[in-house]
Design a protein around this motif. Sequence first.
Motif, PDB file in Angstrom:
ATOM      1  N   GLU A   1      -2.471   2.467   6.404  1.00 40.00           N
ATOM      2  CA  GLU A   1      -3.351   1.339   6.091  1.00 40.00           C
ATOM      3  C   GLU A   1      -4.190   1.745   4.889  1.00 40.00           C
ATOM      4  OE1 GLU A   1      -6.578  -1.702   8.094  1.00 40.00           O
ATOM      5  OE2 GLU A   1      -6.312   0.276   8.977  1.00 40.00           O
ATOM      6  N   LEU A   2      -4.219   0.878   3.882  1.00 40.76           N
ATOM      7  CA  LEU A   2      -5.002   1.135   2.682  1.00 40.76           C
ATOM      8  C   LEU A   2      -6.375   0.497   2.833  1.00 40.76           C
ATOM      9  CD1 LEU A   2      -2.278   0.434  -0.044  1.00 40.76           C
ATOM     10  CD2 LEU A   2      -2.672   2.500   1.307  1.00 40.76           C
ATOM     11  N   PRO A   3      -7.376   0.984   2.085  1.00 39.34           N
ATOM     12  CA  PRO A   3      -8.737   0.429   2.202  1.00 39.34           C
ATOM     13  C   PRO A   3      -8.811  -1.073   1.914  1.00 39.34           C
ATOM     14  CG  PRO A   3      -8.791   2.479   0.984  1.00 39.34           C
ATOM     15  CD  PRO A   3      -7.343   2.127   1.175  1.00 39.34           C
ATOM     16  N   ASN A   4      -7.870  -1.603   1.112  1.00 40.32           N
ATOM     17  CA  ASN A   4      -7.893  -3.033   0.799  1.00 40.32           C
ATOM     18  C   ASN A   4      -7.201  -3.884   1.862  1.00 40.32           C
ATOM     19  OD1 ASN A   4      -5.221  -2.446   0.346  1.00 40.32           O
ATOM     20  ND2 ASN A   4      -5.209  -3.019  -1.804  1.00 40.32           N
TER      21      ASN A   4
ATOM     22  N   SER B   1      -5.234   5.627   5.583  1.00 40.50           N
ATOM     23  CA  SER B   1      -5.321   6.208   6.923  1.00 40.50           C
ATOM     24  C   SER B   1      -3.904   6.214   7.469  1.00 40.50           C
ATOM     25  CB  SER B   1      -6.266   5.409   7.823  1.00 40.50           C
ATOM     26  OG  SER B   1      -5.818   4.088   7.977  1.00 40.50           O
ATOM     27  N   TYR B   2      -3.608   7.204   8.289  1.00 41.66           N
ATOM     28  CA  TYR B   2      -2.267   7.360   8.842  1.00 41.66           C
ATOM     29  C   TYR B   2      -2.303   7.153  10.353  1.00 41.66           C
ATOM     30  CZ  TYR B   2       2.075   9.532  10.343  1.00 41.66           C
ATOM     31  OH  TYR B   2       3.292   9.767  10.937  1.00 41.66           O
ATOM     32  N   GLU B   3      -1.560   6.163  10.806  1.00 39.69           N
ATOM     33  CA  GLU B   3      -1.402   5.830  12.225  1.00 39.69           C
ATOM     34  C   GLU B   3      -2.720   5.732  12.995  1.00 39.69           C
ATOM     35  OE1 GLU B   3       1.602   8.332  14.040  1.00 39.69           O
ATOM     36  OE2 GLU B   3       3.181   7.086  13.185  1.00 39.69           O
ATOM     37  N   LEU B   4      -3.726   5.139  12.384  1.00 37.60           N
ATOM     38  CA  LEU B   4      -5.001   4.913  13.073  1.00 37.60           C
ATOM     39  C   LEU B   4      -5.131   3.476  13.578  1.00 37.60           C
ATOM     40  CD1 LEU B   4      -7.550   6.882  10.856  1.00 37.60           C
ATOM     41  CD2 LEU B   4      -6.451   7.589  12.979  1.00 37.60           C
ATOM     42  N   LEU B   5      -4.534   2.536  12.867  1.00 37.52           N
ATOM     43  CA  LEU B   5      -4.613   1.123  13.233  1.00 37.52           C
ATOM     44  C   LEU B   5      -3.691   0.840  14.420  1.00 37.52           C
ATOM     45  CD1 LEU B   5      -5.643  -1.743  12.539  1.00 37.52           C
ATOM     46  CD2 LEU B   5      -3.664  -1.958  11.020  1.00 37.52           C
ATOM     47  N   LYS B   6      -4.207   0.160  15.421  1.00 42.85           N
ATOM     48  CA  LYS B   6      -3.431  -0.249  16.596  1.00 42.85           C
ATOM     49  C   LYS B   6      -3.498  -1.769  16.676  1.00 42.85           C
ATOM     50  CE  LYS B   6      -3.198   4.096  18.008  1.00 42.85           C
ATOM     51  NZ  LYS B   6      -2.144   4.907  17.498  1.00 42.85           N
ATOM     52  N   ILE B   7      -2.340  -2.411  16.698  1.00 40.87           N
ATOM     53  CA  ILE B   7      -2.275  -3.873  16.720  1.00 40.87           C
ATOM     54  C   ILE B   7      -1.617  -4.318  18.019  1.00 40.87           C
ATOM     55  CG2 ILE B   7      -1.374  -5.918  15.552  1.00 40.87           C
ATOM     56  CD1 ILE B   7      -1.211  -4.154  12.994  1.00 40.87           C
TER      57      ILE B   7
ATOM     58  N   GLN C   1       7.007  11.498   2.246  1.00 42.53           N
ATOM     59  CA  GLN C   1       7.174  11.102   0.840  1.00 42.53           C
ATOM     60  C   GLN C   1       6.206   9.986   0.467  1.00 42.53           C
ATOM     61  OE1 GLN C   1      11.293   9.998   0.617  1.00 42.53           O
ATOM     62  NE2 GLN C   1      11.968  12.086   0.169  1.00 42.53           N
ATOM     63  N   THR C   2       6.025   9.027   1.363  1.00 45.39           N
ATOM     64  CA  THR C   2       5.104   7.919   1.109  1.00 45.39           C
ATOM     65  C   THR C   2       3.675   8.446   0.961  1.00 45.39           C
ATOM     66  OG1 THR C   2       6.524   6.405   2.360  1.00 45.39           O
ATOM     67  CG2 THR C   2       4.249   5.709   1.995  1.00 45.39           C
ATOM     68  N   ALA C   3       3.283   9.336   1.857  1.00 45.43           N
ATOM     69  CA  ALA C   3       1.938   9.915   1.785  1.00 45.43           C
ATOM     70  C   ALA C   3       1.748  10.686   0.480  1.00 45.43           C
ATOM     71  CB  ALA C   3       1.693  10.833   2.984  1.00 45.43           C
ATOM     72  N   LYS C   4       2.747  11.457   0.079  1.00 46.18           N
ATOM     73  CA  LYS C   4       2.663  12.211  -1.172  1.00 46.18           C
ATOM     74  C   LYS C   4       2.519  11.277  -2.368  1.00 46.18           C
ATOM     75  CE  LYS C   4       5.097  16.453   0.103  1.00 46.18           C
ATOM     76  NZ  LYS C   4       6.306  17.279  -0.109  1.00 46.18           N
ATOM     77  N   ALA C   5       3.272  10.176  -2.359  1.00 42.71           N
ATOM     78  CA  ALA C   5       3.196   9.210  -3.466  1.00 42.71           C
ATOM     79  C   ALA C   5       1.815   8.560  -3.531  1.00 42.71           C
ATOM     80  CB  ALA C   5       4.280   8.145  -3.311  1.00 42.71           C
ATOM     81  N   LEU C   6       1.257   8.207  -2.373  1.00 44.41           N
ATOM     82  CA  LEU C   6      -0.078   7.610  -2.346  1.00 44.41           C
ATOM     83  C   LEU C   6      -1.122   8.607  -2.836  1.00 44.41           C
ATOM     84  CD1 LEU C   6       0.131   5.743   1.086  1.00 44.41           C
ATOM     85  CD2 LEU C   6       0.044   4.681  -1.185  1.00 44.41           C
ATOM     86  N   LYS C   7      -1.005   9.853  -2.391  1.00 45.20           N
ATOM     87  CA  LYS C   7      -1.953  10.894  -2.825  1.00 45.20           C
ATOM     88  C   LYS C   7      -1.848  11.145  -4.329  1.00 45.20           C
ATOM     89  CE  LYS C   7      -2.079  13.317   1.600  1.00 45.20           C
ATOM     90  NZ  LYS C   7      -1.627  14.496   2.354  1.00 45.20           N
ATOM     91  N   LYS C   8      -0.618  11.170  -4.843  1.00 38.49           N
ATOM     92  CA  LYS C   8      -0.398  11.394  -6.277  1.00 38.49           C
ATOM     93  C   LYS C   8      -1.083  10.310  -7.112  1.00 38.49           C
ATOM     94  CE  LYS C   8       3.231  12.247  -9.660  1.00 38.49           C
ATOM     95  NZ  LYS C   8       4.674  12.356  -9.891  1.00 38.49           N
ATOM     96  N   LYS C   9      -1.075   9.083  -6.600  1.00 35.39           N
ATOM     97  CA  LYS C   9      -1.718   7.965  -7.309  1.00 35.39           C
ATOM     98  C   LYS C   9      -3.189   7.837  -6.947  1.00 35.39           C
ATOM     99  CE  LYS C   9       2.508   5.345  -7.762  1.00 35.39           C
ATOM    100  NZ  LYS C   9       2.699   4.541  -8.938  1.00 35.39           N
ATOM    101  N   LYS C  10      -3.671   8.813  -6.145  1.00 31.61           N
ATOM    102  CA  LYS C  10      -5.077   8.845  -5.721  1.00 31.61           C
ATOM    103  C   LYS C  10      -5.477   7.592  -4.942  1.00 31.61           C
ATOM    104  CE  LYS C  10      -6.790  11.970  -9.308  1.00 31.61           C
ATOM    105  NZ  LYS C  10      -5.682  12.753  -9.602  1.00 31.61           N
ATOM    106  N   ILE C  11      -4.551   7.111  -4.108  1.00 31.94           N
ATOM    107  CA  ILE C  11      -4.807   5.959  -3.253  1.00 31.94           C
ATOM    108  C   ILE C  11      -5.180   6.485  -1.870  1.00 31.94           C
ATOM    109  CG2 ILE C  11      -3.806   3.915  -2.170  1.00 31.94           C
ATOM    110  CD1 ILE C  11      -1.914   3.750  -4.611  1.00 31.94           C
ATOM    111  N   LYS C  12      -6.364   6.134  -1.413  1.00 34.43           N
ATOM    112  CA  LYS C  12      -6.804   6.562  -0.080  1.00 34.43           C
ATOM    113  C   LYS C  12      -6.038   5.777   0.974  1.00 34.43           C
ATOM    114  CE  LYS C  12     -11.325   8.012  -1.547  1.00 34.43           C
ATOM    115  NZ  LYS C  12     -12.758   7.977  -1.332  1.00 34.43           N
TER     116      LYS C  12
END
Length: 88
Positions: free
Chosen positions: A57-60, A36-42, A23-34
């Motif tokens: 993780e968002l580009p900002n 990454s999914y589970e790429l960042l490792k901390i 649902q979160t991914a769909k909402a971000l896509k709907k708002k055209k927000i780029k």
Amino acid sequence: MPKKLTTRQRAIKAGYRSGLEEQTAKALKKKKIKFSYELLKIKWEDFKIRTYTPDFELPNGIIIESKGRFVAADRKKHLLVKKQHPDL
């Protein structure tokens, strides 16, 4: 008639771990927000070195963790990550 998929099964089929992540991914896509999914490792540490993988993780630099139930152990982990990585 084929059996209807559960929300979790549908999410997994779409590449996510939960319906909330989907649902979160769909909402971000709907708002055209780029994102990454589970790429960042901390790396973080309590009594040993651990790795935390946030959901999005968002580009900002904004990090999104989709969490249905935020239990005490999750809160402790996130507070330690924040303390050890104040720039995130």
